[in-house]
Design an enzyme around this catalytic site. Structure first.
Site, PDB file in Angstrom:
ATOM      1  N   GLU A   1       0.886  -1.177   0.000  1.00 38.99           N
ATOM      2  CA  GLU A   1       0.000   0.000   0.000  1.00 38.99           C
ATOM      3  C   GLU A   1       0.912   1.212   0.000  1.00 38.99           C
ATOM      4  O   GLU A   1       1.510   1.536   1.027  1.00 38.99           O
ATOM      5  CB  GLU A   1      -0.886   0.002   1.254  1.00 38.99           C
ATOM      6  CG  GLU A   1      -1.752  -1.228   1.427  1.00 38.99           C
ATOM      7  CD  GLU A   1      -2.929  -1.271   0.472  1.00 38.99           C
ATOM      8  OE1 GLU A   1      -3.255  -0.229  -0.129  1.00 38.99           O
ATOM      9  OE2 GLU A   1      -3.500  -2.353   0.298  1.00 38.99           O
TER      10      GLU A   1
ATOM     11  N   CYS B   1      -1.621   9.044   2.493  1.00 35.81           N
ATOM     12  CA  CYS B   1      -1.390   8.546   1.137  1.00 35.81           C
ATOM     13  C   CYS B   1      -2.462   9.094   0.210  1.00 35.81           C
ATOM     14  O   CYS B   1      -2.244   9.269  -0.976  1.00 35.81           O
ATOM     15  CB  CYS B   1      -1.413   7.028   1.137  1.00 35.81           C
ATOM     16  SG  CYS B   1      -2.896   6.344   1.879  1.00 35.81           S
TER      17      CYS B   1
HETATM   18  P1  NAD Z   1       8.688   4.787   4.526  1.00 38.21           P
HETATM   19  O1  NAD Z   1       8.535   3.918   3.337  1.00 38.21           O
HETATM   20  O2  NAD Z   1       9.936   5.557   4.689  1.00 38.21           O
HETATM   21  O3  NAD Z   1       8.528   3.932   5.875  1.00 38.21           O
HETATM   22  C1  NAD Z   1       7.414   3.146   6.149  1.00 38.21           C
HETATM   23  C2  NAD Z   1       7.832   2.003   7.045  1.00 38.21           C
HETATM   24  O4  NAD Z   1       8.766   1.192   6.350  1.00 38.21           O
HETATM   25  C3  NAD Z   1       8.530   2.430   8.339  1.00 38.21           C
HETATM   26  O5  NAD Z   1       8.162   1.556   9.379  1.00 38.21           O
HETATM   27  C4  NAD Z   1       9.996   2.247   8.009  1.00 38.21           C
HETATM   28  O6  NAD Z   1      10.794   1.997   9.134  1.00 38.21           O
HETATM   29  C5  NAD Z   1       9.950   1.040   7.117  1.00 38.21           C
HETATM   30  N1  NAD Z   1      11.076   0.928   6.172  1.00 38.21           N
HETATM   31  C6  NAD Z   1      11.825   1.935   5.658  1.00 38.21           C
HETATM   32  N2  NAD Z   1      12.789   1.432   4.861  1.00 38.21           N
HETATM   33  C7  NAD Z   1      12.645   0.088   4.860  1.00 38.21           C
HETATM   34  C8  NAD Z   1      13.326  -0.984   4.219  1.00 38.21           C
HETATM   35  N3  NAD Z   1      14.359  -0.780   3.416  1.00 38.21           N
HETATM   36  N4  NAD Z   1      12.884  -2.244   4.426  1.00 38.21           N
HETATM   37  C9  NAD Z   1      11.826  -2.478   5.220  1.00 38.21           C
HETATM   38  N5  NAD Z   1      11.155  -1.503   5.883  1.00 38.21           N
HETATM   39  C10 NAD Z   1      11.547  -0.237   5.693  1.00 38.21           C
HETATM   40  O7  NAD Z   1       7.408   5.734   4.495  1.00 38.21           O
HETATM   41  P2  NAD Z   1       7.034   6.917   5.482  1.00 38.21           P
HETATM   42  O8  NAD Z   1       7.612   8.173   4.950  1.00 38.21           O
HETATM   43  O9  NAD Z   1       7.254   6.542   6.877  1.00 38.21           O
HETATM   44  O10 NAD Z   1       5.450   6.907   5.235  1.00 38.21           O
HETATM   45  C11 NAD Z   1       4.861   7.659   4.268  1.00 38.21           C
HETATM   46  C12 NAD Z   1       4.535   6.844   3.020  1.00 38.21           C
HETATM   47  O11 NAD Z   1       3.548   5.866   3.316  1.00 38.21           O
HETATM   48  C13 NAD Z   1       3.927   7.718   1.948  1.00 38.21           C
HETATM   49  O12 NAD Z   1       4.486   7.369   0.714  1.00 38.21           O
HETATM   50  C14 NAD Z   1       2.459   7.367   2.002  1.00 38.21           C
HETATM   51  O13 NAD Z   1       1.770   7.622   0.818  1.00 38.21           O
HETATM   52  C15 NAD Z   1       2.514   5.913   2.345  1.00 38.21           C
HETATM   53  N6  NAD Z   1       1.226   5.461   2.882  1.00 38.21           N
HETATM   54  C16 NAD Z   1       0.425   4.674   2.102  1.00 38.21           C
HETATM   55  C17 NAD Z   1      -0.829   4.264   2.558  1.00 38.21           C
HETATM   56  C18 NAD Z   1      -1.723   3.398   1.696  1.00 38.21           C
HETATM   57  O14 NAD Z   1      -2.620   2.763   2.228  1.00 38.21           O
HETATM   58  N7  NAD Z   1      -1.516   3.359   0.383  1.00 38.21           N
HETATM   59  C19 NAD Z   1      -1.249   4.643   3.834  1.00 38.21           C
HETATM   60  C20 NAD Z   1      -0.416   5.448   4.615  1.00 38.21           C
HETATM   61  C21 NAD Z   1       0.827   5.849   4.134  1.00 38.21           C
END
Ligand code: NAD
Length: 486
Positions: free
Chosen positions: A250, A284
């Protein structure tokens, strides 16, 4: 209210990370240290996955109805502590208590929906081509679910993943967001207090590159479900896909809201402001592109700017939105706005950090509206995840639809019009997973499938009954009856 130290929950017990490593969690509203958090790495993930694997077979053998009853205990625990959870969410994110309480209510509703799914974990019975043969499908768990969540709506994110994974009979290792560790921790605490089976639901704290990546790469994790940025999602797809683990992604969005010449402009302004600024734009499904018909562009712009000027920014219930989650995020957004200015973007309001004494120490971004930006510019195409939106001017319906579809992402979209035909055509032709008429670009319901096309996901849908397809495997069962034995 927030613990000074936030540990992992593994096998029903709180524990330090390997080597007692910790990191500081910063309060986004004040810039001050809030707590120290277990900084887990591969060794902690390995320990949690091992525990989860061991606990999974008994959990899978627990009839789904009983699993649902056990999940209901967690839901009731959350309900009893709704205020406490909301206080934690508000403290960790800087959003208002009111918003955090509403979000916790949503998470409880979602838990209730999946607890009840224990009574409805439907397969299919169908006909067979042969005589005396019966054909049935049943849902079976995948095994260990590795769940990774972001911080934007932390309690909703935790509920959204753990409840469907658990009701399907999987055990869970959740990598909490490093920006909202206590929100996951308190759910671990409630699960333990209500006597949820040990080892079935584990929470590991830590950074994405250290703990998250180790969870994704672990060979004994059968399904990885990730909500977060598209860049990280791509990496996860590649790494977990290599071993054919099930992957649900997502991801981000760059969601458009179209304002037609026949729209109720007051309603459109209200929804653009909510979709672009509420939760500090950290959704998002936030509205980051507003596509307006030229005949009403100036009038709409004036009304929206008045609305933006009236936004109250701060952490209280009287504010419209709070800080963004961390300083890195704030710095990146301001850099993106500055870069767009060099390419000719006009900043109609905001564009910078709030530096008055009330806000200076927190990570506050002023509500920001840009115009004069090319739809092909980086700022039109890349998600920013903050209270920033861009106005575009178009001639009419087809141009607005084309521009809305001109995106790498395809999560949500909205049109404001009184014209039935425009509304129907828009919903039909917009390339997104969600289409809305006369509302906002955000909002989902526990029983409805949410997800996006293109770079917004990999085609799975959560929550709703559709999430059961992420967390279970179908098995065909054929029963052969031999009439000679009668
Ligand atoms: P992010 O991708 O940086 O981090 C999200 C999670 O992934 C965190 O827990 C982080 O620690 C982990 N993570 C980071 N790098 C990783 C890796 N290499 N391997 C495994 N895990 C890792 O995102 P963010 O900035 O924290 O969140 C915002 C993003 O989330 C935006 O792009 C937003 O659109 C998206 N989002 C999507 C939805 C949806 O339902 N489509 C809902 C909420 C947020």
């Amino acid at each position: 209210m927030l613990p000074q130290f936030i540990p992992n929950w593994i096998d029903g017990k709180e524990c330090e990370a390997h080597n007692n490593a910790r990191f500081d969690k910063i309060d986004p509203a004040t810039g001050q240290k809030q707590s120290s958090v277990a900084r887990s790495t591969e060794a902690d993930i390995a320990a949690a996955v091992q525990v989860a694997r061991k606990a999974q077979s008994a959990w899978a053998d627990t009839p789904p109805v009983q699993r649902g009853m056990l999940l209901l205990e967690i839901v009731l625990g959350m309900k009893a502590r709704q205020k406490e959870i909301a206080e934690i969410v508000a403290a960790e994110t800087g959003k208002s208590f009111k918003d955090a309480f509403g979000e916790t209510g949503g998470a409880i509703q979602l838990g209730l929906f999946y607890a009840s799914e224990g009574q409805r974990l439907y397969g299919r019975t169908t006909t067979s081509g042969a005589q005396n043969k019966y054909a049935i499908t049943v849902r079976q768990p995948l095994g260990v679910a590795g769940l990774i969540v972001p911080a934007n709506t932390p309690i909703a994110n935790v509920a959204w993943k753990m409840f469907p994974a658990l009701i399907c009979g999987n055990s869970v290792v959740m990598k909490a967001s490093e920006d909202t560790p206590a929100t996951s921790w308190v759910i671990g605490k409630i699960a333990t207090e209500v006597g949820f089976p040990k080892g079935v639901l584990n929470f590991v704290q830590g950074f994405g590159r250290e703990a998250g990546a180790a969870l994704v790469a672990h060979p004994d994790v059968d399904v990885v479900s990730f909500t977060g940025s598209t860049a990280v999602g791509k990496e996860i797809q590649r790494i977990a896909g290599e071993r054919f683990a099930r992957v649900s992604l997502e991801l981000g969005g760059k969601n458009a809201l179209v304002v037609c010449d026949d729209a109720d402009l007051n309603n459109a302004v209200k929804w653009v402001a909510l979709s672009a600024f509420s939760n500090a734009g950290q959704r998002c499904a936030a509205c980051s592109r507003v596509i307006v018909f030229d005949s009403i562009y100036d009038q709409f712009k004036k009304m929206l700017l008045e609305k933006a000027a009236a936004q109250k920014v701060g952490p209280t219930d009287n504010d419209d939105f709070g800080p963004v989650i961390n300083e890195r995020q704030l710095t990146n957004m301001i850099a993106a706005v500055d870069a767009s200015k060099k390419e000719g973007a006009r900043v109609l309001c905001g564009g910078s950090r709030l530096t008055d004494p009330e806000h200076a120490n927190g990570f506050y971004m002023a509500p920001t509206i840009l115009e004069n930006v090319s739809p092909a510019a980086a700022i039109s195409q890349k998600e920013l995840f903050g209270p920033i939106t861009i106005l575009y001017c178009v001639k009419g319906f087809q141009d607005s639809l084309d521009m809305a579809n001109d995106s790498e992402y395809g999560l949500t979209a909205c049109i404001h019009t009184k014209n039935f035909d425009r509304a129907v055509k828009f919903c039909d032709k917009i390339r997104t997973g969600v289409a809305v008429v006369n509302g906002g670009t955000y909002g989902s319901e526990p029983h409805m499938p949410f997800g996006g096309l293109k770079q917004s996901g990999n085609g799975t849908r959560e929550p709703g009954t559709e999430a059961l397809d992420v967390y279970s495997e179908f098995k065909d069962i054929y029963l052969m009856m031999d009439p000679s034995h009668l």
